[in-house]
Write a protein that holds these residues in place. Sequence first.
Motif, PDB file in Angstrom:
ATOM      1  N   LYS A 176       0.830  -1.207   0.000  1.00  0.00           N
ATOM      2  CA  LYS A 176       0.000   0.000   0.000  1.00  0.00           C
ATOM      3  C   LYS A 176       0.864   1.257   0.000  1.00  0.00           C
ATOM      4  O   LYS A 176       0.570   2.235  -0.653  1.00  0.00           O
ATOM      5  CB  LYS A 176      -0.908   0.002   1.233  1.00  0.00           C
ATOM      6  CG  LYS A 176      -2.371  -0.158   0.866  1.00  0.00           C
ATOM      7  CD  LYS A 176      -3.279   0.091   2.053  1.00  0.00           C
ATOM      8  CE  LYS A 176      -4.730  -0.107   1.606  1.00  0.00           C
ATOM      9  NZ  LYS A 176      -5.528  -0.888   2.482  1.00  0.00           N
ATOM     10  N   SER A 177       1.966   1.154   0.723  1.00  0.00           N
ATOM     11  CA  SER A 177       2.816   2.325   0.904  1.00  0.00           C
ATOM     12  C   SER A 177       3.525   2.739  -0.383  1.00  0.00           C
ATOM     13  O   SER A 177       3.885   3.892  -0.548  1.00  0.00           O
ATOM     14  CB  SER A 177       3.851   2.052   1.998  1.00  0.00           C
ATOM     15  OG  SER A 177       4.610   0.904   1.643  1.00  0.00           O
ATOM     16  N   ASN A 178       3.733   1.778  -1.305  1.00  0.00           N
ATOM     17  CA  ASN A 178       4.438   2.177  -2.530  1.00  0.00           C
ATOM     18  C   ASN A 178       3.494   2.296  -3.723  1.00  0.00           C
ATOM     19  O   ASN A 178       3.937   2.397  -4.857  1.00  0.00           O
ATOM     20  CB  ASN A 178       5.605   1.228  -2.846  1.00  0.00           C
ATOM     21  CG  ASN A 178       5.141  -0.188  -3.193  1.00  0.00           C
ATOM     22  OD1 ASN A 178       3.985  -0.406  -3.521  1.00  0.00           O
ATOM     23  ND2 ASN A 178       6.051  -1.143  -3.115  1.00  0.00           N
ATOM     24  N   HIS A 179       2.180   2.264  -3.439  1.00  0.00           N
ATOM     25  CA  HIS A 179       1.238   2.298  -4.557  1.00  0.00           C
ATOM     26  C   HIS A 179       0.585   3.665  -4.705  1.00  0.00           C
ATOM     27  O   HIS A 179       0.040   4.201  -3.757  1.00  0.00           O
ATOM     28  CB  HIS A 179       0.158   1.232  -4.373  1.00  0.00           C
ATOM     29  CG  HIS A 179      -0.866   1.282  -5.449  1.00  0.00           C
ATOM     30  ND1 HIS A 179      -0.554   1.053  -6.765  1.00  0.00           N
ATOM     31  CD2 HIS A 179      -2.178   1.591  -5.415  1.00  0.00           C
ATOM     32  CE1 HIS A 179      -1.651   1.208  -7.489  1.00  0.00           C
ATOM     33  NE2 HIS A 179      -2.638   1.534  -6.712  1.00  0.00           N
ATOM     34  N   ASP A 180       0.641   4.192  -5.924  1.00  0.00           N
ATOM     35  CA  ASP A 180      -0.065   5.450  -6.201  1.00  0.00           C
ATOM     36  C   ASP A 180      -1.448   5.113  -6.773  1.00  0.00           C
ATOM     37  O   ASP A 180      -1.975   4.045  -6.534  1.00  0.00           O
ATOM     38  CB  ASP A 180       0.766   6.332  -7.154  1.00  0.00           C
ATOM     39  CG  ASP A 180       1.059   5.638  -8.475  1.00  0.00           C
ATOM     40  OD1 ASP A 180       0.350   4.669  -8.820  1.00  0.00           O
ATOM     41  OD2 ASP A 180       1.993   6.062  -9.174  1.00  0.00           O
ATOM     42  N   GLY A 181      -2.042   5.999  -7.557  1.00  0.00           N
ATOM     43  CA  GLY A 181      -3.389   5.741  -8.063  1.00  0.00           C
ATOM     44  C   GLY A 181      -3.426   5.004  -9.386  1.00  0.00           C
ATOM     45  O   GLY A 181      -4.468   4.924 -10.025  1.00  0.00           O
ATOM     46  N   PHE A 182      -2.301   4.455  -9.801  1.00  0.00           N
ATOM     47  CA  PHE A 182      -2.235   3.864 -11.135  1.00  0.00           C
ATOM     48  C   PHE A 182      -2.867   2.475 -11.164  1.00  0.00           C
ATOM     49  O   PHE A 182      -2.416   1.562 -10.485  1.00  0.00           O
ATOM     50  CB  PHE A 182      -0.777   3.781 -11.590  1.00  0.00           C
ATOM     51  CG  PHE A 182      -0.636   3.310 -13.009  1.00  0.00           C
ATOM     52  CD1 PHE A 182      -1.086   4.097 -14.058  1.00  0.00           C
ATOM     53  CD2 PHE A 182      -0.063   2.084 -13.298  1.00  0.00           C
ATOM     54  CE1 PHE A 182      -0.969   3.667 -15.374  1.00  0.00           C
ATOM     55  CE2 PHE A 182       0.056   1.645 -14.607  1.00  0.00           C
ATOM     56  CZ  PHE A 182      -0.397   2.441 -15.650  1.00  0.00           C
ATOM     57  N   PRO A 183      -3.924   2.265 -11.996  1.00  0.00           N
ATOM     58  CA  PRO A 183      -4.622   0.988 -11.983  1.00  0.00           C
ATOM     59  C   PRO A 183      -3.882  -0.140 -12.710  1.00  0.00           C
ATOM     60  O   PRO A 183      -4.060  -1.309 -12.389  1.00  0.00           O
ATOM     61  CB  PRO A 183      -5.949   1.294 -12.684  1.00  0.00           C
ATOM     62  CG  PRO A 183      -5.670   2.464 -13.563  1.00  0.00           C
ATOM     63  CD  PRO A 183      -4.595   3.262 -12.866  1.00  0.00           C
ATOM     64  N   GLY A 184      -3.127   0.187 -13.739  1.00  0.00           N
ATOM     65  CA  GLY A 184      -2.389  -0.841 -14.472  1.00  0.00           C
ATOM     66  C   GLY A 184      -3.219  -1.602 -15.489  1.00  0.00           C
ATOM     67  O   GLY A 184      -2.677  -2.360 -16.282  1.00  0.00           O
TER      68      GLY A 184
END
Lengths: 219, 240
Positions: free
Chosen positions: A108-116
């Motif tokens: 969670k800490s390294n995830h931005d809003g990018f869905p992929g």
Amino acid sequence: MVDNQSPEIFGQTPSQTVGPYFHYGLPWKGCADLVGVSEMGARTDLFPAENYKLNVSTAREAVIGDVIEIFGLVTDGAGTPVPDCLIEIWQADAAGIYNTTGDPRWAKSNHDGFPGYGRCATSAEGFYRFRTIMPGRVPSPDGGLQAAHIAISVFGRGMLKRLATRMYFDGGEGNDQDIVLNAVPAERRDTIIARRDEGDSWRMDIVLRGDNETAFFDI
Amino acid sequence: MTRLVGFKHEDAGAPPSYSEGYQSTRLRAPSKPLIRTPTTLTEVTGPTDGWEGLMGGAMADLTTQHAGMPQGQRIIVSGRVLDEDGRPAPNTVMEIWQANAAGRYIHIDDSWDAPHDPNFTGAGRVITDAQGRYRYVTIRPGCYPWGNHYNAWRPGHIHLSLMGPSFASRLVTQMYFPDDPLIEIDPIANAVPMPYRQRMVSRFDIETTEPNYGLGYLFDVVLRGREATPFEDDHDKDHH
């Protein structure tokens, strides 16, 4: 007669075509925009507004990375543009991490809003178009890194099953060593390497059949 | 680095891309064999989390999306999403779209003259529970003619799109109904060899049927399973 519930034929549910009428069922407004909020990817011109029941993209956390546009023309074996295809993409974020807890490096800490993940119904002229970011390089089973790439699925009327391929980027670091790109015969590799068009726009046409047919994978 | 456990390839029930009887495949099926590529993190991952942010939450009742009830036979479809080893696929999204009871799609390109139904769109979505179960309510879709050959009619069907646990497991299929004589002569269903074609035929079920409400049909979706573990690979080598 045996049927879906018969243990004696239990196994993978067979694939069937997506057909020509998926537009009110699959591509939601904004499904081709992995960066911002827009209506990219949907074809709301193909059915009445009161029948739009799909989701509408909402603002999400800002994504990190270099914003790019990827696009291309889809053509059939006669060279005719295909206006009723559905293209899907799956790609890593700028750090080379997939947006899923299935990627052991995801947190969670390294995830931005990018869905992929995104979808795009081809336009009346046969083009797909996504706004996304340049993917980072992800680990390769050989211990190194794969070249930057985007996984692609192609669905359409007249297509009994999904066709899988990838998009690589012309001049991409590691293209020469990439184990998947190298599994493609040398003379066909260009079919899955996007060329820079204008600015941050990259083009890769998809040829379903015939001369210069796109290299499709058995994954 | 940790060895990746990939997904099994298609089984004997997979249709070919090119199928003589289904005319549109002639210009849209690849002419060259598919290229077997190595399995990497890309193929074994997929958009398994955060459905609601992308597609939105469940829309499990297709009969209540407009002011009134749609025309037609109300049905309840339920079942499980599994992999081919029988393991449930929880939290996977299944998208649904279909024609109305008269066999007409709301799509502008559907020019058949069967009537539209102002109370029916035909789009839905369910997400499987922890046991891989799903359930939705809709109306039974009608059959309709199409241009593939003289007097061609599609059997009634519901289109289904599933993501499953990975890019490799992505599946788009169609669910058919028991008691439909058009299945036997449909080039799309019959692109799948027998007996595997029958995997796409749902079963009427009186237990799923609800009194004074709707008829029940069972339909399980089976996705590609995981390859053998490295240990099992070694075991195989020892014995062959």
